[in-house]
Design a protein around this motif. Structure first.
Motif, short mmCIF file in Angstrom:
data_model
loop_
_atom_site.label_atom_id
_atom_site.label_comp_id
_atom_site.label_asym_id
_atom_site.label_seq_id
_atom_site.Cartn_x
_atom_site.Cartn_y
_atom_site.Cartn_z
N ASP A 103 14.42 46.01 101.30
CA ASP A 103 15.83 46.32 101.04
C ASP A 103 15.99 47.26 99.84
OD1 ASP A 103 16.73 44.92 103.20
OD2 ASP A 103 17.43 43.18 102.07
N CYS A 104 15.18 47.03 98.82
CA CYS A 104 15.22 47.93 97.66
C CYS A 104 14.81 49.34 98.09
CB CYS A 104 14.27 47.46 96.56
SG CYS A 104 14.70 45.87 95.85
N GLU A 105 13.78 49.40 98.90
CA GLU A 105 13.29 50.70 99.34
C GLU A 105 14.36 51.47 100.12
OE1 GLU A 105 9.37 50.43 101.21
OE2 GLU A 105 8.82 48.85 99.77
N ALA A 106 15.08 50.73 100.96
CA ALA A 106 16.15 51.38 101.74
C ALA A 106 17.20 51.99 100.82
CB ALA A 106 16.78 50.36 102.68
N ILE A 107 17.52 51.24 99.77
CA ILE A 107 18.51 51.75 98.80
C ILE A 107 17.99 53.02 98.13
CG2 ILE A 107 19.63 51.25 96.59
CD1 ILE A 107 19.68 48.22 97.63
N MET A 108 16.74 52.98 97.71
CA MET A 108 16.16 54.15 97.04
C MET A 108 16.11 55.36 97.98
SD MET A 108 13.22 52.72 94.47
CE MET A 108 12.31 51.75 95.67
N GLU A 109 15.74 55.10 99.21
CA GLU A 109 15.70 56.21 100.18
C GLU A 109 17.06 56.91 100.26
OE1 GLU A 109 14.26 54.87 104.07
OE2 GLU A 109 12.50 54.06 102.97
N GLU A 110 18.08 56.11 100.29
CA GLU A 110 19.43 56.68 100.41
C GLU A 110 19.78 57.49 99.16
OE1 GLU A 110 21.26 56.68 103.16
OE2 GLU A 110 22.82 57.86 102.14
N GLU A 111 19.42 56.96 97.99
CA GLU A 111 19.66 57.70 96.74
C GLU A 111 18.87 59.00 96.75
OE1 GLU A 111 20.52 55.33 92.77
OE2 GLU A 111 18.75 54.50 93.76
N VAL A 112 17.60 58.90 97.13
CA VAL A 112 16.75 60.09 97.16
C VAL A 112 17.35 61.13 98.09
CG1 VAL A 112 14.50 60.97 97.91
CG2 VAL A 112 14.62 58.90 96.47
N LYS A 113 17.83 60.67 99.24
CA LYS A 113 18.46 61.57 100.21
C LYS A 113 19.63 62.31 99.56
CE LYS A 113 20.60 60.35 104.20
NZ LYS A 113 20.76 59.35 105.31
N GLN A 291 30.09 60.55 82.65
CA GLN A 291 29.39 61.78 82.26
C GLN A 291 28.50 62.31 83.38
OE1 GLN A 291 27.29 60.60 78.75
NE2 GLN A 291 29.15 60.38 77.53
N GLY A 292 28.37 61.57 84.48
CA GLY A 292 27.61 62.08 85.62
C GLY A 292 26.64 61.14 86.27
N GLU A 293 25.90 60.35 85.47
CA GLU A 293 24.83 59.54 86.04
C GLU A 293 24.56 58.34 85.13
OE1 GLU A 293 21.10 61.42 88.30
OE2 GLU A 293 20.65 60.98 86.20
N PRO A 294 24.30 57.17 85.73
CA PRO A 294 24.01 56.01 84.88
C PRO A 294 22.67 56.18 84.18
CG PRO A 294 23.61 55.47 87.18
CD PRO A 294 24.23 56.84 87.16
N ALA A 295 22.53 55.56 83.01
CA ALA A 295 21.29 55.69 82.23
C ALA A 295 20.53 54.37 82.13
CB ALA A 295 21.61 56.21 80.83
N GLY A 296 21.09 53.32 82.69
CA GLY A 296 20.47 51.99 82.58
C GLY A 296 19.45 51.75 83.68
N PRO A 297 19.06 50.50 83.86
CA PRO A 297 18.06 50.14 84.87
C PRO A 297 18.48 50.62 86.27
CG PRO A 297 18.97 48.16 83.77
CD PRO A 297 19.47 49.34 83.04
N SER A 298 17.57 51.33 86.90
CA SER A 298 17.85 51.96 88.19
C SER A 298 17.44 51.08 89.35
CB SER A 298 17.06 53.26 88.25
OG SER A 298 15.67 52.95 88.33
N SER A 299 17.62 51.57 90.56
CA SER A 299 17.15 50.81 91.72
C SER A 299 15.62 50.73 91.73
CB SER A 299 17.70 51.37 93.03
OG SER A 299 17.60 52.76 93.07
N TRP A 300 14.96 51.74 91.15
CA TRP A 300 13.51 51.60 90.99
C TRP A 300 13.17 50.39 90.12
CZ3 TRP A 300 9.03 52.98 92.98
CH2 TRP A 300 7.87 52.72 92.24
N ASP A 301 13.93 50.19 89.07
CA ASP A 301 13.70 49.04 88.20
C ASP A 301 13.99 47.73 88.94
OD1 ASP A 301 12.98 50.57 85.87
OD2 ASP A 301 15.09 51.09 85.67
N GLY A 302 15.03 47.74 89.73
CA GLY A 302 15.33 46.56 90.54
C GLY A 302 14.20 46.28 91.52
N TYR A 303 13.67 47.36 92.10
CA TYR A 303 12.56 47.25 93.05
C TYR A 303 11.31 46.70 92.36
CZ TYR A 303 8.58 49.11 95.80
OH TYR A 303 7.41 49.26 96.49
#
Lengths: 334, 334, 334, 334
Positions: A103-113, A291-303
């Motif tokens: 599930d984490c990977e699916a989220i990252m794929e979508e972000e990467v896309k 300002q454009g993009e979050p700077a905290g823990p990302s979905s990679w960190d969640g993964y």
């Protein structure tokens, strides 16, 4: 002014709504929903939130909602996050990001896309002044390379339905994230050790446990985990570097001398311990998103936390270290 | 091997005999006496002391006695010391050296006449590792000049017959000596302040009291004095210098976390607190005397404490600082 | 929603406006003014404050202003407070309330005439979690009656134009308030002592000084005052009760072990030390005012601190305690 | 008066001779020897020891020698101990008792044959006031059962010829003994973990290492081991019990505040850290031997540490726990 929709109006949801409405000037909660729709309606009434939606999906789709905060039940996180990301909206999701690595990977794929980071995971400790100060000293290089972390997570109780595995996925998960972050490193091996059980722990789950981790760079981490029945809510962390050590301090408390004893009071409620970190975390998310993009823990960190937790739970009883097998890190998260 | 005679075989006398016989290789107790002669005989039998004398005077005169330790009743100190000095023998005298400034002056006159130091006063704190470390840092100049001392003397009980004035002459006397020593300075003004009394103090003497001192160089000292009924035996000392402060540490004690409390145990018995200082003190006296001259607190130091104590006791109730009037310091003690 | 007008848009004024606008949900700043009208206009623009007035008097009279925050220059406080009270509006005034006891008395007379409390003075330490915890233990009676307070106020620098007397009226004023509050008592006698001066203090004012106070109940307070050139911004407070002591803790900071040293970092900026207290203070004032009456430090408290400060400054060089002469406490403040 | 012969007049040998001659009233060193006979002669001259022997065997056999202290090179310990036991004399042997389990077993067999304990091993930590206080609280049951121990052994340097295995047999050996003693338990499994190496450690041996142990009762122990290049000599030990934790304190040291830092000094020399423990240890051995039988660490304890050390060293690189295989405990040691 960031216009936010909140999915999940339970305890932590309401806390976050209060923060967003009262403490964070550049945020506004414009919509909310909950599995129990009356909870959403009550919360909306209390905080003057204009829109209540029947489902998370409707809220995500609503045009006035610019960003989403997910504080629903753990099992529902991943689907909402994915939906939010697909809608191109910024998402703040309480930990855990998902219950499976897939599930984490699916989220990252979508972000990467989409080519941008749209997710922040609620690992609030990264905003705790103590951890932040430790990180700063490590990164300054003043003490050389970090080599080991000794950590303790001691808690007084858990809710109904708590199980051994949740000691990792819901409790030690915070150490899984913060240690990676402090070290700037990924996990290679993981093992949970059985320990002599406390006679006070009679609720059917393992307590205490010991978590052992090895990173790619060879650093070692040990985490003593008392999920319940401890003397207080006590979070300890010591980073051992080449030239010295750094300890998280105890929260400040008055010092009493009486009856031939010198004493301070320790906390018992986890909610008190990181209250400041929660405030800073959400404020930072709002500001960075604006300002454009979050700077905290990302979905990679969640993964990463999810994969390590999984390895740990699978290792239980094997008496050996299991590999923490991760996909290659997408460029987006480097 | 220094051959020592001990006058006074009470509690502290026996303690010192034990030290001299068992812990200090270059000392030997060859004679003892006590107001109660049976006490002297018992002690002699226990420690294998060859000679018991009927009186302090006889002991002082005895040819086998090279040096004298005086641990008799306070009121008897001065006469024995003077006699010992007249006999040209080295004298270690428990505090106080004397009960009047005049008696101290007589002792100093005799030393000056003989042209050498023959007296050490039992201000053992000068040998406590904590105070020694503080003194070293002050003298290093690292923190600039010392400006103030904040001190506390808290005790749990006093013996029968204790009186308000003894709070100064027998209890705060240690602070009177150690503060002069730390600062390398003499007292100019002194005042005792009345304080709200503890309801626990019902034995007819003032408790607590506050002692204020000003030195020749303008440094200020405040001493909180709880002679009894305190939560433990707790000695605190903070020296405030131009660039920083130095605190005497609490004695080492294990740290316990339980019942949402973090605690250490404090001492209750004064005898435990400075046991190491007493050992070092007597060993140093023996060694320095064998080398020619004692290096510890002199009769001038005993005099200075005595004069300051006297000023303090006279100031009680006057609501003002009294001058601490001292004779000019003889060359011998500079 | 309390509608507030702010008089004074300097550093502290802007800080309070930020708090009222961003952190305190039930407050709104609807008007502001400043001696330099451009400062008021800029602040209004920055925070979206609808009304800017040319003078404090106009702001006080403005119909949309329900309550007033005074953060103008010290000398202007009293007149604005009096005007506000006469207008029947609630006033929060930064310390000091006034520069003379007579001005404080005039304010109290007006409140008494109106029969209700309309003033809170900005003694924010009463909202600091450490002091609050100490007060709670004192009031619980667990440790018996409080007998003494030992306090230190150490600061690193002062602005241009600082003078000896301001050490009392602007710096130690916080101790003057907090000690009365902790003890639940009034001052009877006061004295400032000259101390050996720090060679680092070369700016023409006394530093350090020692403040001594005696309360009506006989409690004693000593305050070491380093207004500048100290090793950090360090506020210490120990309350000595019949059965034990209570110490304000150091602010939390990570513990480093390196180079054979164990260390923590101390603060240097006063603004960091009580930031949480300021937040809680203003939030409490807004809430209590909305409920009818402020619960924080009253104009009586402002008066008491003012009178004690005056006695202290008059005592300088006299070498004696001066009476702290106060009017009888009006019923309103009991 | 116990008449003692000392085998080995190196640094630690001379220290023990000094203790026995000067600090321990009921002991007397009547003979000594050393591999370098001149060292023995010098020591004898310095301390007034009447007899110098060419060999340990001669000393053991000497009729005036009632008890033996062995402070010779590690490899020679076992043979001297066995010889001493065969001679029916009490033996105090510095750690390690022997270099192989078989040698330890031979010593125990001889003791069992004689039906009495004749050996004490120099695990001095059991006499350190901090460890003693921890043991007392554990045994009181106040905190329930002990479940885990977290320990650190950090040192600044090692002598020439130091090797990885010696990290266990010579350094962590102290933790191997003290943890068994604190828990009242035996080891079941043992593992050494590889850790990221300090760039400061360039002398060819592993540093740091992590030691993991599991006891028969399921308690877990982790020991961080820095044999050299640490920031100081720092021994940490935390026992985690069901109801709370107990920490060994840092040695007492004055507290300095300067340069916006609060600091204490840590030790760098191991010899300073346990000096008091060595004194108490030898005094206790002499006294208990005079009363009939030593009460300190026995040859069983020396054996247990030896076997655990062996398992640890064999586990290096295997990535798994090895069994700690011990013989059945002879009745004599129960």
């Amino acid at each position: 002014m960031l216009k936010i929709g909140v999915i999940g109006c339970g305890a932590i949801g309401k806390e976050h709504i209060r923060r967003l409405m009262h403490l964070i000037p550049n945020a506004e909660v414009v919509a909310c929903t909950d599995y129990f729709i009356d909870a959403a309606k009550e919360t909306a009434a209390k905080y003057g939130i204009p829109n209540v939606y029947q489902t998370g999906e409707e809220l995500i789709a609503a045009s006035e909602v610019e960003a989403i905060v997910i504080t629903s039940s753990d099992a529902s996180h991943a689907a909402y996050v994915l939906e939010g990301v697909k809608a191109g909206k910024q998402v703040f999701c309480e930990k855990p990001l998902a219950q499976t690595a897939a599930d984490c990977e699916a989220i990252m794929e979508e972000e990467v896309k989409q080519g941008r980071k749209l997710v922040q995971v609620g690992f609030m400790r990264r905003y705790d002044p103590g951890y932040v100060e430790i990180k700063k000293v490590i990164d300054s290089g003043e003490l050389g390379e970090p080599l080991m972390i000794h950590a303790c997570h001691r808690n007084v109780s858990q809710g109904e339905g708590f199980q051994t595995e949740m000691g990792i996925t819901n409790v030690a998960i915070h150490e899984l994230d913060i240690c990676r972050w402090l070290l700037g490193d990924e996990y290679k091996n993981a093992q949970v050790l059985k320990v002599k059980q406390s006679a006070r722990s009679t609720k059917g789950y393992d307590n205490p446990q010991i978590v052992l981790l090895e990173t790619e760079n060879g650093s070692r981490i040990d985490v003593e985990l008392q999920v319940s029945d401890a003397y207080g809510y006590d979070i300890q962390c010591q980073v051992v570097c080449e030239k010295g050590t750094l300890n998280l301090p105890d929260p400040s408390s008055i010092i009493k001398r009486s009856n031939a004893t010198c004493s301070t009071t320790l906390m018992t409620d986890w909610a008190d311990r990181f209250i400041e970190a929660y405030d800073i975390e959400l404020a930072d998310w709002v500001t960075k998103v604006e300002q454009g993009e979050p700077a905290g823990p990302s979905s990679w960190d969640g993964y990463a936390a999810c994969v390590a937790a999984d390895s740990l739970n699978r290792s239980r009883g094997t008496n050996e270290f299991l590999k923490v097998e991760m996909i290659e890190k997408p460029e987006l998260y480097k």
